[in-house]
Scaffold this motif. Structure first.
Motif, PDB file in Angstrom:
ATOM      1  N   VAL A  27      -2.383 -42.896   1.779  1.00 44.30           N
ATOM      2  CA  VAL A  27      -2.174 -43.301   3.170  1.00 44.30           C
ATOM      3  C   VAL A  27      -0.892 -44.118   3.271  1.00 44.30           C
ATOM      4  CG1 VAL A  27      -3.148 -44.563   5.121  1.00 44.30           C
ATOM      5  CG2 VAL A  27      -4.665 -43.327   3.561  1.00 44.30           C
ATOM      6  N   THR A  28      -0.108 -43.859   4.299  1.00 46.92           N
ATOM      7  CA  THR A  28       1.160 -44.557   4.508  1.00 46.92           C
ATOM      8  C   THR A  28       1.222 -45.110   5.926  1.00 46.92           C
ATOM      9  OG1 THR A  28       2.308 -42.570   5.280  1.00 46.92           O
ATOM     10  CG2 THR A  28       2.308 -42.999   2.903  1.00 46.92           C
ATOM     11  N   SER A  29       2.238 -45.905   6.169  1.00 43.26           N
ATOM     12  CA  SER A  29       2.450 -46.459   7.515  1.00 43.26           C
ATOM     13  C   SER A  29       3.324 -45.514   8.329  1.00 43.26           C
ATOM     14  CB  SER A  29       3.073 -47.848   7.419  1.00 43.26           C
ATOM     15  OG  SER A  29       2.215 -48.731   6.733  1.00 43.26           O
ATOM     16  N   GLY A  30       2.840 -44.307   8.530  1.00 45.04           N
ATOM     17  CA  GLY A  30       3.563 -43.311   9.293  1.00 45.04           C
ATOM     18  C   GLY A  30       4.291 -42.327   8.407  1.00 45.04           C
ATOM     19  N   ALA A  31       4.799 -41.246   9.035  1.00 46.35           N
ATOM     20  CA  ALA A  31       5.482 -40.192   8.288  1.00 46.35           C
ATOM     21  C   ALA A  31       6.824 -40.650   7.738  1.00 46.35           C
ATOM     22  CB  ALA A  31       5.668 -38.969   9.186  1.00 46.35           C
ATOM     23  N   GLN A  32       7.547 -41.499   8.475  1.00 47.60           N
ATOM     24  CA  GLN A  32       8.845 -41.964   7.993  1.00 47.60           C
ATOM     25  C   GLN A  32       8.682 -42.807   6.730  1.00 47.60           C
ATOM     26  OE1 GLN A  32      11.545 -40.839   9.262  1.00 47.60           O
ATOM     27  NE2 GLN A  32      13.145 -42.094   8.341  1.00 47.60           N
ATOM     28  N   HIS A  33       7.656 -43.641   6.719  1.00 49.06           N
ATOM     29  CA  HIS A  33       7.332 -44.434   5.530  1.00 49.06           C
ATOM     30  C   HIS A  33       7.009 -43.509   4.358  1.00 49.06           C
ATOM     31  CE1 HIS A  33       4.327 -47.268   3.378  1.00 49.06           C
ATOM     32  NE2 HIS A  33       5.552 -47.640   3.050  1.00 49.06           N
ATOM     33  N   ALA A  34       6.238 -42.456   4.631  1.00 50.66           N
ATOM     34  CA  ALA A  34       5.889 -41.493   3.585  1.00 50.66           C
ATOM     35  C   ALA A  34       7.136 -40.835   3.007  1.00 50.66           C
ATOM     36  CB  ALA A  34       4.940 -40.433   4.154  1.00 50.66           C
ATOM     37  N   LEU A  35       8.051 -40.420   3.885  1.00 51.97           N
ATOM     38  CA  LEU A  35       9.267 -39.746   3.417  1.00 51.97           C
ATOM     39  C   LEU A  35      10.132 -40.686   2.582  1.00 51.97           C
ATOM     40  CD1 LEU A  35      11.010 -37.211   3.442  1.00 51.97           C
ATOM     41  CD2 LEU A  35      12.028 -38.017   5.593  1.00 51.97           C
ATOM     42  N   THR A  36      10.207 -41.940   2.984  1.00 54.33           N
ATOM     43  CA  THR A  36      10.985 -42.915   2.220  1.00 54.33           C
ATOM     44  C   THR A  36      10.419 -43.082   0.821  1.00 54.33           C
ATOM     45  OG1 THR A  36      11.611 -44.105   4.238  1.00 54.33           O
ATOM     46  CG2 THR A  36      11.759 -45.313   2.169  1.00 54.33           C
ATOM     47  N   ILE A  37       9.091 -43.162   0.709  1.00 53.93           N
ATOM     48  CA  ILE A  37       8.454 -43.290  -0.603  1.00 53.93           C
ATOM     49  C   ILE A  37       8.753 -42.071  -1.466  1.00 53.93           C
ATOM     50  CG2 ILE A  37       6.223 -43.363  -1.782  1.00 53.93           C
ATOM     51  CD1 ILE A  37       5.184 -45.020   0.590  1.00 53.93           C
ATOM     52  N   ILE A  38       8.654 -40.887  -0.875  1.00 50.72           N
ATOM     53  CA  ILE A  38       8.873 -39.641  -1.624  1.00 50.72           C
ATOM     54  C   ILE A  38      10.296 -39.572  -2.158  1.00 50.72           C
ATOM     55  CG2 ILE A  38       9.008 -37.131  -1.397  1.00 50.72           C
ATOM     56  CD1 ILE A  38       6.719 -37.414   0.716  1.00 50.72           C
ATOM     57  N   ILE A  39      11.265 -39.866  -1.301  1.00 51.67           N
ATOM     58  CA  ILE A  39      12.664 -39.777  -1.719  1.00 51.67           C
ATOM     59  C   ILE A  39      12.967 -40.796  -2.809  1.00 51.67           C
ATOM     60  CG2 ILE A  39      15.053 -40.050  -0.960  1.00 51.67           C
ATOM     61  CD1 ILE A  39      14.189 -39.002   1.773  1.00 51.67           C
ATOM     62  N   ARG A  40      12.489 -42.016  -2.641  1.00 53.45           N
ATOM     63  CA  ARG A  40      12.772 -43.060  -3.629  1.00 53.45           C
ATOM     64  C   ARG A  40      12.123 -42.754  -4.977  1.00 53.45           C
ATOM     65  NH1 ARG A  40      12.979 -49.127  -1.067  1.00 53.45           N
ATOM     66  NH2 ARG A  40      14.355 -48.673   0.697  1.00 53.45           N
ATOM     67  N   THR A  41      10.997 -42.051  -4.942  1.00 55.51           N
ATOM     68  CA  THR A  41      10.289 -41.747  -6.176  1.00 55.51           C
ATOM     69  C   THR A  41      10.893 -40.556  -6.901  1.00 55.51           C
ATOM     70  OG1 THR A  41       8.231 -42.553  -5.184  1.00 55.51           O
ATOM     71  CG2 THR A  41       8.025 -41.228  -7.174  1.00 55.51           C
ATOM     72  N   LEU A  42      11.259 -39.511  -6.174  1.00 53.86           N
ATOM     73  CA  LEU A  42      11.622 -38.237  -6.786  1.00 53.86           C
ATOM     74  C   LEU A  42      13.118 -37.964  -6.860  1.00 53.86           C
ATOM     75  CD1 LEU A  42       8.883 -35.932  -5.219  1.00 53.86           C
ATOM     76  CD2 LEU A  42       8.819 -37.208  -7.371  1.00 53.86           C
ATOM     77  N   ALA A  43      13.932 -38.750  -6.175  1.00 53.87           N
ATOM     78  CA  ALA A  43      15.378 -38.489  -6.156  1.00 53.87           C
ATOM     79  C   ALA A  43      16.153 -39.744  -6.512  1.00 53.87           C
ATOM     80  CB  ALA A  43      15.807 -37.970  -4.786  1.00 53.87           C
ATOM     81  N   ASP A  44      17.253 -39.552  -7.177  1.00 53.50           N
ATOM     82  CA  ASP A  44      18.155 -40.657  -7.525  1.00 53.50           C
ATOM     83  C   ASP A  44      19.403 -40.594  -6.654  1.00 53.50           C
ATOM     84  OD1 ASP A  44      16.493 -41.553  -9.629  1.00 53.50           O
ATOM     85  OD2 ASP A  44      17.324 -40.005 -10.953  1.00 53.50           O
ATOM     86  N   ARG A  45      20.217 -41.630  -6.738  1.00 52.45           N
ATOM     87  CA  ARG A  45      21.483 -41.648  -5.998  1.00 52.45           C
ATOM     88  C   ARG A  45      22.304 -40.411  -6.343  1.00 52.45           C
ATOM     89  NH1 ARG A  45      23.489 -46.970  -4.403  1.00 52.45           N
ATOM     90  NH2 ARG A  45      25.583 -46.241  -4.910  1.00 52.45           N
ATOM     91  N   GLN A  46      22.864 -39.812  -5.306  1.00 50.79           N
ATOM     92  CA  GLN A  46      23.736 -38.645  -5.396  1.00 50.79           C
ATOM     93  C   GLN A  46      22.991 -37.350  -5.707  1.00 50.79           C
ATOM     94  OE1 GLN A  46      27.651 -39.056  -7.117  1.00 50.79           O
ATOM     95  NE2 GLN A  46      27.438 -41.281  -7.277  1.00 50.79           N
ATOM     96  N   ASP A  47      21.671 -37.388  -5.850  1.00 47.14           N
ATOM     97  CA  ASP A  47      20.921 -36.141  -5.969  1.00 47.14           C
ATOM     98  C   ASP A  47      20.999 -35.380  -4.653  1.00 47.14           C
ATOM     99  OD1 ASP A  47      20.131 -36.325  -8.573  1.00 47.14           O
ATOM    100  OD2 ASP A  47      18.179 -37.220  -8.138  1.00 47.14           O
TER     101      ASP A  47
END
Length: 498
Positions: free
Chosen positions: A191-211
Motif C-alpha cells: 500500500v502506498t500514499s497514492g500512485a505517484q508515491h508508488a511510482l517514485t518508490i519503483i523508480i528509486r528501487t529499480l533504476a539508477d541515475r542515468q538509466d
C-alpha cells in the motif's frame, strides 16, 4: 523491410514549414524534429536523400544538408549510407541537452501566469480543465470512514508503522486482481500514499541515475517529472495512428535496453486509448527479452465506459509491476494507492520505502479496504455520469470547434484533441481571460511536442462543459485574428496538472 519516406511524402507532412522567422535550414530541422516527436514520422524511417528533398521543396541543397546535419547533431537522425539517415530518439542526459535545453526542475512544472493548483489560490469562478479528476463519491467515502473508525481501536495497541500496509487492504486488492484473471496473494501487494508515491518508490528501487526509462509519447506529466527527478533518461516512443507502435517500442527496448518502461495501457492519459490483450502479450515478451521491467499504471482501469474487456498487463509477464489507486475511482483526497508485483520485488520496495516514509496512515487504509471491496457500489452511477459528460463534450466540440479532431475514448476521464494549428500553449495562457484553466499539450511530452494537442477532461457537468467550449472558441477566434499574439504566447511556461 525497413520503412522509408519519399521526398513527396515528407513535403506533404511538412506543410507550410518555411515561415521566414529564422534560417530556412533551422525551420526545416525544427519541423522534422516535431514530426518525429509527434509520431507522424515513425522511428527507424529513412528520410529522403538531400537531392530529392531539395527538389521537392524547391530549396537549395545547402538548406537540406544543414537541416539534416542539425538533426544528426541533435540525435534525431542516424548517420546513414550517403545522405539517407534514419529517424531515432536522442539519448538524453538527466541534466538537459542542446536539443531540449535545461530540463524542468525536479519539483515539477512551472505554473503559467494565473494558473495554480485547485484548492490553493485558484481564482474564483474559473472552470478548471487542467485537472482530470472527480469530486468524492461523498456518501460512500463517508460510510467507509465511519466503519474504519469503529475498527481503529483494535489497532491502537500497535506501533502504527507498516511499510507493506494493512493486511485487510492488501487482501482486498489481491482479491480484485485474482478476480480479473491474475492470481495474487497479499504478499504481492504494498500500500502506498497514492500512485505517484508508488511510482517514485519503483523508480528509486529499480533504476539508477542515468538509466533509461521508456515512456509513451505523450505520457502522464507527473510520471515524466518522477523520472527526471530520479535523474533517469526518458526514452519517448510515439503512438502510431490510433494505437501503440509496438515495433517502435520493441526496437527501443532492444537497442536502448531501458531498465523500466512506464505505460498506461488502460485508458491512457491523455489519449484515452486502451491496449488490446494481443499487444499486451507481445509487449511483455519484448520486455522480458530486453530485461526491461514494465510498470503499468492502472489508475484509470475501472473507468471503463464502453465495457472493453482486457486482462491486466501483469497477466502476461512475471516482471510486470502494477500501480493502482483510488484517486480516480473515488477521490484524490484519499491518497491511497498500491503496488502489485512479485513477493521478492515487494520486499525490495518496502526496504527502499524507508527513505521516503515509514508507512501510510492507518485510518485511510481501513477506509480504503471497505472501498476496494465494495467498488461496484458507486461505479455504475459514476460511469453513467461520465458517459453523459463525454457525449456532451463531444457534441459541443463538434458544434463549436468543428476543425478540432477528437477520437472518442473508450474510458478514462478526458479526450485528446488535435488542434488545427500549433496553438495549445497560446490557448492555455489566454484561457483565464475567458474564465477557464487549461493544461497545454507540451506538458504531456518532451522537447516541445504536442503544440497541436490539448487534453480536455469530461469530469464536469454538461453546463460547465458548454461554458468551457464556448470560451475555447472565443480564445481561438482571438488567436486567429492576431497571429503575432499567438507566436508570442507560445513561449509561455507549462501549467501544473493532474
Amino acid at each position: 523491410m525497413a520503412a522509408a519516406l519519399t521526398a513527396l511524402a515528407l513535403s506533404r507532412l511538412l506543410g507550410p514549414w518555411n515561415t521566414g522567422t529564422g534560417p530556412a535550414y533551422r525551420e526545416l530541422a525544427d519541423v522534422v524534429r516535431l514530426l518525429i516527436l509527434d509520431g507522424r514520422i515513425p522511428l527507424d524511417t529513412a528520410l529522403p536523400s538531400e537531392r530529392a528533398l531539395c527538389a521537392a521543396l524547391d530549396v537549395s541543397r545547402t538548406t537540406v544538408t544543414a537541416a539534416y546535419s542539425s538533426l544528426r547533431e541533435q540525435g534525431f537522425l542516424s548517420s546513414g549510407q550517403g545522405s539517407r539517415g534514419r529517424t531515432r530518439i536522442p539519448e538524453l542526459t538527466p541534466f538537459g541537452s542542446a536539443l531540449f535545453g535545461p530540463q524542468p526542475p525536479s519539483t515539477g512544472a512551472l505554473a503559467a501566469p494565473g494558473l495554480t493548483a485547485p484548492g490553493l489560490t485558484a481564482p474564483d469562478g474559473l472552470v478548471d480543465l487542467a485537472y482530470s479528476a472527480l469530486p468524492a463519491s461523498g456518501e460512500v467515502v463517508h460510510r467507509a470512514f465511519a466503519a474504519a473508525l469503529t475498527e481503529l481501536p483494535a489497532l491502537l495497541p500497535g506501533f502504527g508503522y507498516d511499510a507493506l500496509g494493512l493486511l485487510p487492504l492488501r487482501q482486498a486488492v489481491a482479491d480484485r486482481y485474482t478476480a480479473a484473471g491474475v492470481p495474487t496473494q497479499p504478499g504481492q501487494v504494498m500500500v502506498t500514499s497514492g500512485a505517484q508515491h508508488a511510482l517514485t518508490i519503483i523508480i528509486r528501487t529499480l533504476a539508477d541515475r542515468q538509466d533509461r526509462v521508456l515512456v509513451e509519447h505523450p505520457s502522464y506529466p507527473h510520471a515524466l517529472d518522477a523520472i527526471r527527478s530520479a535523474k533517469c533518461r526518458p526514452v519517448p516512443v510515439a503512438f502510431a495512428g490510433s494505437g501503440w507502435d509496438l515495433p517502435a517500442m520493441e526496437t527501443a527496448m532492444a537497442q536502448q535496453k531501458p531498465k523500466l518502461a512506464y505505460l498506461v495501457p488502460d485508458f491512457h492519459n491523455p489519449t484515452g486509448l486502451i491496449m488490446p490483450d494481443a499487444q499486451r502479450r507481445q509487449l511483455a515478451r519484448a520486455a522480458a527479452a530486453a530485461g526491461t521491467v514494465l510498470v503499468a499504471d492502472e489508475t484509470l482501469r475501472d473507468l471503463n465506459l464502453d465495457g472493453t474487456a482486457t486482462t491486466p498487463l501483469a497477466g502476461f509477464g512475471s516482471t510486470v509491476v502494477s500501480v493502482g489507486s483510488l484517486s480516480k475511482s473515488h477521490w484524490g483526497g484519499l491518497r491511497t494507492g498500491w503496488i502489485r508485483a512479485s513477493e521478492s520485488m515487494i520486499q525490495r520496495f518496502a526496504a527502499a520505502r524507508t527513505t521516503l516514509d515509514l508507512g501510510g496512515p492507518v485510518m485511510e487504509q481501513l477506509a480504503a479496504a471497505h472501498l476496494v471491496r465494495a467498488l461496484e457500489e458507486p461505479l455504475p452511477a459514476l460511469l453513467q455520469t461520465l458517459r453523459r459528460n463525454r457525449s456532451a463534450l463531444l457534441d459541443l466540440l463538434a458544434k463549436h470547434l468543428p476543425t478540432w479532431q477528437v477520437a472518442p475514448p473508450a474510458g478514462g476521464l478526458s479526450v485528446w484533441c488535435r488542434l488545427p494549428a500549433p496553438i495549445s500553449t497560446a490557448l492555455t495562457v489566454l484561457a483565464p481571460d475567458y474564465g477557464i484553466r487549461l493544461a497545454a499539450g507540451p506538458r504531456f511530452g518532451i522537447g516541445g511536442a504536442f503544440e497541436r494537442n490539448l487534453r480536455l477532461p469530461f469530469t464536469l457537468p454538461p453546463d460547465k462543459l458548454e461554458v468551457a467550449v464556448l470560451a475555447l472558441r472565443a480564445a481561438q477566434d482571438r488567436l486567429d485574428a492576431a497571429p503575432q499574439l499567438r507566436r508570442s504566447l507560445t513561449q509561455a511556461p507549462a501549467v501544473a496538472i493532474a
